[in-house]
Design a protein around this motif. Sequence first.
Motif, mmCIF file in Angstrom:
data_model
loop_
_atom_site.group_PDB
_atom_site.id
_atom_site.type_symbol
_atom_site.label_atom_id
_atom_site.label_comp_id
_atom_site.label_asym_id
_atom_site.label_seq_id
_atom_site.Cartn_x
_atom_site.Cartn_y
_atom_site.Cartn_z
ATOM 1 N N SER A 285 73.582 -110.172 -17.539
ATOM 2 C CA SER A 285 73.789 -109.401 -18.782
ATOM 3 C C SER A 285 72.541 -109.310 -19.642
ATOM 4 C CB SER A 285 74.908 -110.026 -19.605
ATOM 5 O OG SER A 285 74.485 -111.279 -20.142
ATOM 6 N N LYS A 286 71.583 -110.196 -19.403
ATOM 7 C CA LYS A 286 70.351 -110.309 -20.208
ATOM 8 C C LYS A 286 70.653 -110.775 -21.643
ATOM 9 C CE LYS A 286 67.947 -109.068 -16.723
ATOM 10 N NZ LYS A 286 67.458 -110.111 -15.865
ATOM 11 N N HIS A 287 71.855 -111.291 -21.865
ATOM 12 C CA HIS A 287 72.272 -111.822 -23.165
ATOM 13 C C HIS A 287 71.468 -113.087 -23.484
ATOM 14 C CE1 HIS A 287 74.962 -113.014 -26.420
ATOM 15 N NE2 HIS A 287 75.066 -114.198 -25.850
ATOM 16 N N LEU A 288 71.059 -113.230 -24.742
ATOM 17 C CA LEU A 288 70.335 -114.418 -25.185
ATOM 18 C C LEU A 288 71.273 -115.620 -25.169
ATOM 19 C CD1 LEU A 288 67.750 -115.687 -26.490
ATOM 20 C CD2 LEU A 288 68.786 -115.117 -28.706
ATOM 21 N N LEU A 289 70.910 -116.649 -24.416
ATOM 22 C CA LEU A 289 71.709 -117.869 -24.343
ATOM 23 C C LEU A 289 71.131 -118.967 -25.223
ATOM 24 C CD1 LEU A 289 72.346 -118.048 -20.487
ATOM 25 C CD2 LEU A 289 73.757 -116.958 -22.263
ATOM 26 N N ALA A 290 69.800 -118.979 -25.350
ATOM 27 C CA ALA A 290 69.139 -120.021 -26.124
ATOM 28 C C ALA A 290 67.714 -119.583 -26.432
ATOM 29 C CB ALA A 290 69.109 -121.332 -25.336
ATOM 30 N N TYR A 291 67.152 -120.205 -27.450
ATOM 31 C CA TYR A 291 65.724 -120.050 -27.692
ATOM 32 C C TYR A 291 65.184 -121.354 -28.239
ATOM 33 C CZ TYR A 291 66.370 -119.432 -32.762
ATOM 34 O OH TYR A 291 66.683 -119.616 -34.085
ATOM 35 N N ALA A 292 63.902 -121.559 -28.048
ATOM 36 C CA ALA A 292 63.238 -122.785 -28.490
ATOM 37 C C ALA A 292 61.861 -122.427 -29.022
ATOM 38 C CB ALA A 292 63.120 -123.763 -27.323
ATOM 39 N N TRP A 293 61.512 -123.075 -30.125
ATOM 40 C CA TRP A 293 60.288 -122.738 -30.842
ATOM 41 C C TRP A 293 59.577 -124.027 -31.199
ATOM 42 C CZ3 TRP A 293 60.975 -119.287 -35.803
ATOM 43 C CH2 TRP A 293 59.729 -118.888 -36.294
ATOM 44 N N ILE A 294 58.306 -124.101 -30.862
ATOM 45 C CA ILE A 294 57.488 -125.278 -31.145
ATOM 46 C C ILE A 294 56.096 -124.818 -31.552
ATOM 47 C CG2 ILE A 294 56.789 -125.539 -28.728
ATOM 48 C CD1 ILE A 294 56.942 -128.588 -29.144
ATOM 49 N N ALA A 295 55.464 -125.582 -32.438
ATOM 50 C CA ALA A 295 54.105 -125.245 -32.874
ATOM 51 C C ALA A 295 53.289 -126.530 -33.016
ATOM 52 C CB ALA A 295 54.139 -124.492 -34.203
ATOM 53 N N ARG A 296 52.017 -126.387 -32.883
ATOM 54 C CA ARG A 296 51.107 -127.526 -32.980
ATOM 55 C C ARG A 296 50.464 -127.570 -34.350
ATOM 56 N NH1 ARG A 296 46.541 -126.789 -28.692
ATOM 57 N NH2 ARG A 296 46.189 -128.934 -29.321
ATOM 58 N N GLY A 297 49.728 -128.656 -34.602
ATOM 59 C CA GLY A 297 48.915 -128.736 -35.808
ATOM 60 C C GLY A 297 49.380 -129.738 -36.839
ATOM 61 N N GLY A 298 50.509 -130.371 -36.606
ATOM 62 C CA GLY A 298 50.995 -131.347 -37.569
ATOM 63 C C GLY A 298 50.276 -132.678 -37.439
ATOM 64 N N THR A 299 50.208 -133.393 -38.540
ATOM 65 C CA THR A 299 49.713 -134.768 -38.560
ATOM 66 C C THR A 299 50.552 -135.541 -39.572
ATOM 67 O OG1 THR A 299 48.081 -134.303 -40.299
ATOM 68 C CG2 THR A 299 47.308 -134.144 -38.010
ATOM 69 N N THR A 300 50.341 -136.827 -39.634
ATOM 70 C CA THR A 300 51.010 -137.644 -40.639
ATOM 71 C C THR A 300 49.944 -138.237 -41.552
ATOM 72 O OG1 THR A 300 50.889 -139.698 -39.393
ATOM 73 C CG2 THR A 300 52.799 -138.281 -38.975
ATOM 74 N N PRO A 301 50.329 -138.682 -42.747
ATOM 75 C CA PRO A 301 49.347 -139.303 -43.643
ATOM 76 C C PRO A 301 48.754 -140.591 -43.076
ATOM 77 C CG PRO A 301 51.317 -138.673 -44.868
ATOM 78 C CD PRO A 301 51.623 -138.480 -43.411
ATOM 79 N N TYR A 302 49.442 -141.229 -42.136
ATOM 80 C CA TYR A 302 48.990 -142.523 -41.638
ATOM 81 C C TYR A 302 48.367 -142.483 -40.250
ATOM 82 C CZ TYR A 302 53.832 -141.976 -40.135
ATOM 83 O OH TYR A 302 55.005 -141.461 -39.660
#
Length: 174
Positions: free
Chosen positions: A78-95
Motif C-alpha cells: 500500500s506504501k502506507h507510512l507505518l513508522a518514522y524515526a528522526w535523529i540528529a547529531r551535535g548535542g553535548t552535555t555541560p559535564y
Amino acid sequence: MILEKYAPGARDTWQWRLAEFSDVVPITIMANEIYGAEVTGIFTQDTRRMAYHVDMAVTRQRYYLTQEQLIVAEDNVSKHLLAYAWIARGGTTPYAAEEMAEAKFAHIDLALPTVTRVKLMAQILQQWVLWCQICGIPVLVSTTIREDQAGFLKLHDQAGFKRRGSFAYLRTDK
C-alpha cells in the motif's frame, strides 16, 4: 548488531528508506493524529511548524547525510507510512565534551499489532546505532515523553542502553 533477532528480513512487509519531500505530510499527520495526545496540556501543537521542521530535516539529510537522519518504514504493497524515526547529531552535555546524537522522534502507527510495533522500534534502534557508528558519534541518547513507556524502554534495556529516568544512553563506539 543489537537486537539481532529483530533485524530487517525478507519476511518484513515493509521497507525502510530515507524520508523524501513526499513524506512530509504523512509524517506530520502521524505526529499530530496518533501522538498529539502525548503533548496535550504541555505544548500547543503547531502543524505548520512541525511540517516545516520535517521538510528542513529532509533538506539537510539530502545534502548532509551525516548531520541528520529521517527514515520511514512504508508498507510494501500500500506504501502506507507505518513508522518514522528522526535523529540528529551535535548535542553535548555541560559535564562532557563528547558529542551525542539525540533521537527526536520514533513514531509507529499504533493500529499495528504489538509484535509489529516492537519489531519496527527495534529496527529503529538498530538504524540509530548504525548511523552513529558510521558518523563517528560516540553517544546516542533516546528519550520518551510517552505516558506508557515500559515496552519502549525495555527494548532499550535489551539493546544495552543505560537508563536514567526516561533517558536511555548508549556508547556506540565500544
